[in-house]
Write a protein that holds these residues in place. Structure first.
Motif, PDB file in Angstrom:
ATOM      1  N   LYS A 664      -0.926  -4.611   1.404  1.00 22.61           N
ATOM      2  CA  LYS A 664      -0.617  -3.341   0.988  1.00 22.61           C
ATOM      3  C   LYS A 664       0.984  -3.102   0.924  1.00 22.61           C
ATOM      4  CE  LYS A 664      -4.568  -1.306   1.034  1.00 22.61           C
ATOM      5  NZ  LYS A 664      -4.962  -0.667  -0.402  1.00 22.61           N
ATOM      6  N   HIS A 669       2.151   3.803   2.839  1.00 24.09           N
ATOM      7  CA  HIS A 669       0.998   3.321   3.471  1.00 24.09           C
ATOM      8  C   HIS A 669       0.944   3.649   4.800  1.00 24.09           C
ATOM      9  CE1 HIS A 669      -0.803   1.519  -0.109  1.00 24.09           C
ATOM     10  NE2 HIS A 669       0.409   0.846  -0.241  1.00 24.09           N
ATOM     11  N   PHE A 681      -2.182   3.997   9.856  1.00 26.97           N
ATOM     12  CA  PHE A 681      -2.697   3.479   8.332  1.00 26.97           C
ATOM     13  C   PHE A 681      -4.078   4.289   8.179  1.00 26.97           C
ATOM     14  CE2 PHE A 681      -5.603   0.796   6.110  1.00 26.97           C
ATOM     15  CZ  PHE A 681      -4.616   0.672   4.893  1.00 26.97           C
TER      16      PHE A 681
END
Length: 768
Positions: A664, A669, A681
């Motif tokens: 990611k 995020h 997350f």
């Protein structure tokens, strides 16, 4: 920007850590002042204009003595500022770079001529080492007091496929040498093609020489016609032989003399910058290909004298200055510096050869086969001999392949579709062209590089999210509407005058709104990329169904009269209304806004994909630096795993012990929890959790974040991660979900830095 007291000069700071001095009336750059090692954000003249101040982001301020940097006519009145000196003492060097291009068909003798001009030697060769270009420094130039002058000869490969990439590297050209093979009967058609290509890429005032190469073999071409062509185009004409040196010294002298030295940017920089630059070029000439920043720094410290001390910022700045004109390339992952950027395009040529050899001619290659270097490296030389192209050693090849894929995607020469790299301009290249639609709604006539314009249009339509790609042919592509899968497509025709015609067609019952959005998207792309695009509508008489033949006149009336526009039907002699519902929608602000929104979404999507690819490259670089294997996992959809790591034994062989990574990229995020500041997350798709729990090896979440204040001044290629961390999540999820029996919406991320040490720690853990 700041202006001198007399208004004749201006100063500007720059993102490349330099200060530029400009002549206001002409806009000409008088000097480039180097010495800062961070972005210059503020500049100012002194009260009388004879000295200047500059300040950079890192807090360093410099003072420049302009009395030594500008022509006498640009100085203040005599005596004013004559005693001004810099407020610091630092040795400076002043120099100028000139780029000279050698272009022409393959087999013309460009490489031999380049070597003769640069070193007065000759080595038999058949092509530019299978690469798109090599660069040679022409040395021993006559001295100019107070200045060092450099000439860089760029020897471009002549194969047609290589020309697709040439246009990216033609800026700041001082002189062009257009070379042809004297041992050929017909040369003028090829010369005219090159003349047209150069006219689109090189400024019109750039000097050009026409060079007959390999005259030692013979004169088979029509010399009078070639001389007439040179005179017509304003080219100086030379006949040369690199083999025996005929007329090469005369050509060398002409190059030195004709380069417009006074028009080129002159640079002033600290002597240490010049020392670093020269030493990096020596490493390049010695055959070194790839360094990490740390490796390059330590190598330079060993090679330079003890008194030639430099900082990391000094070295970063010098690498950036060499990266600008393409002499070296600073890769955007792993802190790698490629001393010979032509290797990227050597591997791109292997990709093109592999595409051409693919029997189905579908124009795609599996991503993994490209990453593994499973490409065709055999080349056919001008004499018909098949030879094996040179390849880099395994470590360097992996890095260059990664950089090449990133470049192809960023330049939109291909698109990533599922687990493949798709090259629209090579789809069906050896097959018949795509079908010409019997009826079409709009056509566009335009100029420019047709292959690039068409290929990037297909990629943009694919990425915009409003349509799905249905089928690709050579010079044709069909898309579908999202709602009811109605077909809309484009077809490129190549006109005799070198321009292209793009036909836009629709199947029955495609809603008018969808038609207009599709056409408007194409319209905006051609306005941006093509030369003089002209839109034509195709009308049919509503009374007798007779097509309106004069589309150009119809469009002129639409533009002139708008809603009242009409034209006489040649058959029934009734008026055909031209301002129909489609034209009304095409002109509406709401449609334009929707197209602008699609373009914005496309940029966001591409930016997210670019950041994701950048993270994959960086993670791969760190894992391979720890002598472990890693592979990207191409998936049909976003299943939740992006990369596989296999640990190796002491001999470098795979052990079968693995990790799986979910990557990611980006700061969004992770979210800070207000209660305790923990990083959270959020798991957007529960099928990811189920998929992660099925894996036979540990799954780690890898998150790459950027600096809080994004460093946008260097562009996407130079973007760096502030931090890359990873954390095992499979065991955590197993407990939190009670072995998959209940959903898990979020986890607290407590990752450690992904580096060589942590990779090796995971290896030890896995092998135990």
């Amino acid at each position: 920007m700041a202006f001198s007291p007399d208004g004749r000069r201006a100063l500007s700071g720059s993102d490349d850590n330099t200060v530029r001095l400009w002549e206001v009336d002409t806009g000409r750059s008088l000097r480039v002042l180097e010495g800062h090692s961070d972005r210059v954000w503020s500049v100012a003249f002194g009260p009388d204009g004879s000295y200047a101040f500059s300040a950079a982001d890192n807090g360093v301020m410099r003072v420049w003595d302009l009395t030594e940097l500008v022509p006498p006519a640009m100085l203040p009145d005599e005596g004013v500022g004559a005693s001004i000196r810099p407020l610091y003492e630092e040795a400076q060097i002043q120099y100028t770079n000139a780029k000279v291009l050698l272009v022409g068909e393959t087999g013309a003798g460009k490489t031999g001529l380049t070597e003769r001009l640069a070193h007065d030697t000759f080595t038999p060769s058949y092509s530019t080492s299978g690469t798109w270009s090599t660069q040679w420094q022409m040395k021993d130039l006559p001295a100019e007091p107070g200045w060092e002058r450099e000439i860089w000869l760029w020897d471009f490969g002549g194969q047609a496929d290589q020309r697709l990439i040439h246009q990216l590297y033609l800026d700041k050209t001082a002189l062009v040498l257009l070379v042809f093979n004297a041992d050929q009967d017909t040369v003028l058609p090829g010369l005219r093609d090159w003349q047209q290509a150069l006219s689109r890429s090189v400024p019109g005032n750039t000097r050009t020489y026409l060079i007959a190469g390999r005259i030692d073999v013979g004169f088979r071409f029509d010399r009078e016609k070639v001389r007439a062509f040179a005179e017509q185009q304003g080219y100086r004409y030379f006949e040369t032989s690199a083999f025996n040196g005929s007329n090469c010294q005369e050509l060398r002298h002409a190059i030195r003399t004709d380069i417009p030295w006074t028009e080129l940017e002159r640079r002033t920089s600290p002597v240490i910058f010049k020392r670093l630059k020269d030493e990096i070029l020596k490493l390049r000439d010695e055959g070194h290909i790839l360094f990490t920043f740390k490796e390059l720094r330590e190598t330079l410290r060993q090679r330079l004298a003890a008194e030639a001390k430099f900082t990391d910022k000094n070295l970063e700045t010098v690498v950036g200055l060499l990266d600008g004109p393409g002499v070296v390339k600073e890769l955007s992952f792993g802190t790698y510096i490629l001393l010979r950027p032509e290797w990227i395009n050597a591997y791109a040529q292997a990709v093109i050869r592999t595409l051409r050899a693919e029997t189905r001619n579908l124009g795609f290659l599996p991503v993994q086969s490209v990453a593994d270097g499973k490409l065709i490296f055999q080349m056919k030389q001008a004499n018909g001999e098949i030879v094996e192209a040179k390849r880099l050693e395994a470590r360097e090849e992996r890095v260059v392949l990664q950089a090449m894929e990133q470049m192809l995607l960023e330049r939109k020469l291909c698109l990533r579709q599922e687990g493949d790299l798709v090259f629209p301009s090579y789809c069906g290249i050896e097959k018949p062209a795509g079908p010409v639609p019997p009826k079409y709604f709009i056509s566009y006539v335009f100029g420019g590089f047709l292959d690039d314009i068409y290929a990037t249009l297909v990629v943009k339509l694919f990425h915009c999210g409003a349509f799905t790609l249905k089928e690709l042919w050579r010079d044709a592509a069909d898309f579908e509407t999202l709602a009811d899968h109605r077909t809309m497509g484009i077809k490129l025709l190549r006109n005799d005058d070198g321009r292209g015609t793009l036909l836009v067609h629709f199947s029955k019952n495609v809603p008018p709104q969808e038609q207009v959005i599709f056409a408007n998207y194409i319209h905006e792309h051609l306005l941006e990329k093509a030369t003089a695009p002209q839109r034509l509508r195709f009308y049919v008489c509503p009374n007798c169904d007779t097509p309106v033949k004069d589309s150009e006149e119809a469009m002129r009336r639409v533009e002139a009269k708008g809603v009242t526009a009409s034209i006489l039907c040649v058959r029934c002699e009734k008026r055909v209304p031209l301002w129909d519902p489609l034209e009304k929608r095409f002109a509406s602000e709401s449609v334009k806004k929707k197209v602008a929104l699609l373009q914005s979404q496309e940029r966001i999507t591409l930016d997210a994909r670019r950041k994701g690819k950048l993270l994959a490259l960086e993670v791969a670089a760190r894992i391979t630096s720890a002598d472990q294997k890693c592979f990207e996992i191409p998936g049909v959809e976003d299943e939740g795993l992006d990369m596989e790591v296999e640990f190796t034994d002491a001999d470098g062989h795979g052990t079968g012990k693995r990790l799986y990574l979910q990557l990611k990229a980006g700061n969004t995020h992770l979210q800070r929890r207000k209660s305790d500041g923990a990083e959270i997350f959020k798991i957007k798709k529960q099928r990811w959790v189920k998929y992660w729990l099925k894996q036979p090896h540990p799954v780690l979440l890898v998150i790459g974040t950027f600096p809080e204040e994004a460093d946008e001044r260097r562009g996407g290629e130079q973007e760096r991660f502030a931090d890359i961390r990873w954390m095992e999540i499979s065991e955590l999820l197993r407990k939190a979900s009670k072995d998959g029996k209940q959903p898990v919406r979020q986890i607290v991320f407590q990752g450690e830095t992904l580096n060589t040490l942590s990779v090796r720690q995971w290896r030890e853990k896995a092998l135990k």
